[in-house]
Design a protein around this motif. Structure first.
Motif, PDB file in Angstrom:
ATOM      1  N   HIS A  54       0.850  -1.193   0.000  1.00 50.91           N
ATOM      2  CA  HIS A  54       0.000   0.000   0.000  1.00 50.91           C
ATOM      3  C   HIS A  54       0.877   1.231   0.000  1.00 50.91           C
ATOM      4  CE1 HIS A  54      -3.554  -2.396   0.747  1.00 50.91           C
ATOM      5  NE2 HIS A  54      -2.920  -2.993   1.745  1.00 50.91           N
ATOM      6  N   ARG A  55       0.365   2.323  -0.510  1.00 49.69           N
ATOM      7  CA  ARG A  55       1.094   3.588  -0.480  1.00 49.69           C
ATOM      8  C   ARG A  55       1.121   4.139   0.938  1.00 49.69           C
ATOM      9  NH1 ARG A  55      -0.428   7.166  -5.762  1.00 49.69           N
ATOM     10  NH2 ARG A  55       0.119   5.569  -7.270  1.00 49.69           N
ATOM     11  N   THR A  56       2.196   4.821   1.253  1.00 54.24           N
ATOM     12  CA  THR A  56       2.291   5.458   2.560  1.00 54.24           C
ATOM     13  C   THR A  56       2.346   6.954   2.365  1.00 54.24           C
ATOM     14  OG1 THR A  56       4.692   5.278   2.528  1.00 54.24           O
ATOM     15  CG2 THR A  56       3.490   3.498   3.598  1.00 54.24           C
ATOM     16  N   GLY A  57       1.891   7.709   3.295  1.00 54.14           N
ATOM     17  CA  GLY A  57       1.933   9.165   3.213  1.00 54.14           C
ATOM     18  C   GLY A  57       0.804   9.696   2.348  1.00 54.14           C
ATOM     19  N   SER A  58       0.969  10.940   1.926  1.00 53.06           N
ATOM     20  CA  SER A  58      -0.085  11.592   1.152  1.00 53.06           C
ATOM     21  C   SER A  58      -0.032  11.231  -0.317  1.00 53.06           C
ATOM     22  CB  SER A  58       0.028  13.106   1.315  1.00 53.06           C
ATOM     23  OG  SER A  58       1.264  13.548   0.766  1.00 53.06           O
TER      24      SER A  58
END
Length: 78
Positions: A55-59
């Motif tokens: 999954h992507r992390t951060g904004s």
């Protein structure tokens, strides 16, 4: 020696099928590629995602230019 007015039946068949004969290998390649991509898509759909826990992390802003060249060690002189 006289030349016949009509060509032989074999020559007529060859002349009639000549344009189609040139496209036949191309048509075969297109059908083969379509079959390979269809099978690959079906296998990929059945297998699911390659990395389900990733999954992507951060904004998710990507490369916004923050940090500058000094933020990476050893890259300040470039």
């Amino acid at each position: 020696m006289t030349t016949p007015l009509l060509p032989a039946p074999a020559a007529r068949r060859r002349a009639a099928g000549a344009p189609l004969f040139g496209l036949l290998p191309l048509l075969g390649l297109a059908v083969l590629l379509a079959a390979v991509f269809t099978v690959a898509y079906a296998v990929g759909s059945a297998a699911g995602p390659a990395a389900p826990g990733l999954h992507r992390t951060g904004s998710g802003g990507g490369a916004t230019g923050t940090g500058g060249p000094g933020s990476m060690s050893g890259m300040g002189g470039m």
